[in-house]
Design an enzyme around this catalytic site. Structure first.
Site, PDB file in Angstrom:
ATOM      1  N   LYS B  99       0.851  -1.184   0.000  1.00 27.04           N
ATOM      2  CA  LYS B  99       0.000   0.000   0.000  1.00 27.04           C
ATOM      3  C   LYS B  99       0.891   1.240   0.000  1.00 27.04           C
ATOM      4  O   LYS B  99       1.660   1.463   0.932  1.00 27.04           O
ATOM      5  CB  LYS B  99      -0.899   0.032   1.243  1.00 27.04           C
ATOM      6  CG  LYS B  99      -1.637   1.359   1.398  1.00 27.04           C
ATOM      7  CD  LYS B  99      -2.493   1.452   2.639  1.00 27.04           C
ATOM      8  CE  LYS B  99      -2.869   2.899   2.906  1.00 27.04           C
ATOM      9  NZ  LYS B  99      -3.744   3.069   4.076  1.00 27.04           N
ATOM     10  N   GLY B 160      -8.425   8.753   9.840  1.00 26.15           N
ATOM     11  CA  GLY B 160      -8.723   8.825  11.269  1.00 26.15           C
ATOM     12  C   GLY B 160      -9.828   9.786  11.654  1.00 26.15           C
ATOM     13  O   GLY B 160     -10.107   9.966  12.830  1.00 26.15           O
ATOM     14  N   ALA B 186      -9.839   5.123   4.306  1.00 26.07           N
ATOM     15  CA  ALA B 186      -9.845   6.269   5.225  1.00 26.07           C
ATOM     16  C   ALA B 186     -11.186   7.004   5.268  1.00 26.07           C
ATOM     17  O   ALA B 186     -11.841   7.175   4.253  1.00 26.07           O
ATOM     18  CB  ALA B 186      -8.749   7.275   4.893  1.00 26.07           C
ATOM     19  N   GLY B 187     -11.538   7.404   6.475  1.00 28.34           N
ATOM     20  CA  GLY B 187     -12.735   8.210   6.685  1.00 28.34           C
ATOM     21  C   GLY B 187     -13.918   7.464   7.277  1.00 28.34           C
ATOM     22  O   GLY B 187     -14.836   8.078   7.809  1.00 28.34           O
ATOM     23  N   ASN B 208      -9.182   1.384   9.763  1.00 28.30           N
ATOM     24  CA  ASN B 208      -8.386   1.060  10.943  1.00 28.30           C
ATOM     25  C   ASN B 208      -8.983   1.684  12.210  1.00 28.30           C
ATOM     26  O   ASN B 208      -9.473   1.012  13.101  1.00 28.30           O
ATOM     27  CB  ASN B 208      -6.942   1.534  10.724  1.00 28.30           C
ATOM     28  CG  ASN B 208      -5.966   1.098  11.824  1.00 28.30           C
ATOM     29  OD1 ASN B 208      -4.779   0.970  11.567  1.00 28.30           O
ATOM     30  ND2 ASN B 208      -6.402   0.837  13.037  1.00 28.30           N
ATOM     31  N   THR B 209      -8.992   3.034  12.213  1.00 30.69           N
ATOM     32  CA  THR B 209      -9.388   3.741  13.433  1.00 30.69           C
ATOM     33  C   THR B 209     -10.818   3.425  13.875  1.00 30.69           C
ATOM     34  O   THR B 209     -11.093   3.338  15.071  1.00 30.69           O
ATOM     35  CB  THR B 209      -9.230   5.263  13.218  1.00 30.69           C
ATOM     36  OG1 THR B 209      -7.944   5.499  12.639  1.00 30.69           O
ATOM     37  CG2 THR B 209      -9.330   6.016  14.518  1.00 30.69           C
TER      38      THR B 209
END
Lengths: 72, 256
Positions: B99, B160, B186-187, B208-209
């Site tokens: 990535k 995040g 993301a987001g 992830n977050t």
């Protein structure tokens, strides 16, 4: 006699003392690091695992040892 | 009916890719990854701490033989740094699929697309399969595809932030024109955000977050797994047309 066989290298950005003339495998053993879990760069060049045994470290060498950590 | 997810000629069952950062412990990471059902996890490359001998490693908790590690370049702000990181990752264990993310700004973690395109081109020439974190600009994602990216990964919102997909029109446009998989990266903040990405037709979601910072990460991981499956099925089922006014669900004839 004192310090005759000791060489100072830069290991992960910090000064580190090794016995002069050791190879990369010996350095990993000293650090208790398994070679399949890291990658190593010496003086900016990536070293293949099968070449660790032949790579003798010299004074002022810059060694970077990296691993995988959690990341997104 | 099998719905295989293929990236760079490799098949995966789960369309959810999860990160392994921000967890409290390696145990929690492993439990969350398992609950998410993900086949691919992103990992970062960092210096070994020389002073702490025999410290546990991520690899001791997530076996790279049973789950695909996707090394990332998080924290890299130039092409040189990103290339160095991924070459080291490949040397670590033969990882070819990576990535790429080249950041442009510390506050927004927005990608620097000029450096990103340049890096993609070089990595592809070196034999990497490059999944690319990018902006949601259809012209730039097309450019990435042209230089050989194996997956396009536009941000739904800043890394995040957890605010969900902000520009659905662009994500749908990118998906419509892309010949390689499109993965929202993301987001995503909660399950419905992941479902929306899949309903837009995206091939997968990377997050992830949203899991790591949930109060109960393992439960959220499970929710994300179902959210991605639900969104995918809804997309494949082809949703009903929207109407401005009501349309009764029960027959109007033979009323008593």
């Amino acid at each position: 006699m004192n310090n005759l066989n000791v060489a100072k290298i830069q290991l992960n950005g910090k000064p580190y003392e090794i016995n002069d003339g050791i190879n990369l495998n010996e350095l990993l053993n000293k650090l208790k690091i398994h070679k399949n879990k890291v990658a190593i760069e010496v003086n900016g060049e990536i070293v293949e695992k099968n070449k660790y045994i032949n790579l003798i470290l010299n004074k002022n060498d810059k060694v970077e040892i990296v691993k995988f950590i959690g990341g997104g | 009916m099998k719905d295989v997810f293929t990236i760079a000629n490799k098949n995966f069952n789960s369309r959810l890719i999860v990160g392994t950062g921000k967890y409290k412990s390696f145990e929690e990471t492993a439990n969350a990854v398992k609950a998410s059902g993900a086949d691919i996890v992103t990992v970062a490359v960092r210096r070994v701490n020389i002073l702490e001998k025999n410290q546990p490693l991520l690899m001791d908790y997530l076996d790279p033989k049973s789950i695909t590690y996707l090394p990332n370049t998080a924290g890299c702000y130039s092409s040189e740094e990103a290339l160095r990181t991924l070459r080291l990752a490949r040397e670590m264990g033969g990882w070819r699929m990576v990535k790429l993310e080249v950041l442009g700004d510390k506050k927004t973690l927005y990608p620097n697309m000029i450096e990103t395109i340049k890096s993609t081109e070089i990595l592809v020439k070196e034999g990497f399969d490059v999944m690319v974190y990018c902006t949601d600009d259809p012209i730039l994602t097309k450019k990435l595809e042209d230089v050989g990216a194996c997956a396009i990964m536009p941000l739904g919102a800043p890394i995040g932030s957890g605010i969900g997909i902000q520009n659905k029109i662009n994500i749908a446009l990118i998906k419509e024109q892309s010949l390689v998989p499109v993965i929202v990266d993301a987001g995503v903040g909660t399950a419905s955000d992941a479902t929306i990405a899949m309903e837009l037709g995206c091939d997968g979601v990377l997050l992830n977050t949203a899991i790591a910072e949930a109060k109960n990460p393992v439960l959220m991981a499970e929710a994300m797994k179902h959210a991605v499956i639900a969104g995918r099925k809804a997309f494949k089922a082809e949703r009903m047309k929207k109407r401005q006014y009501a349309s009764a669900s029960s027959p109007q004839r033979n009323l008593i």
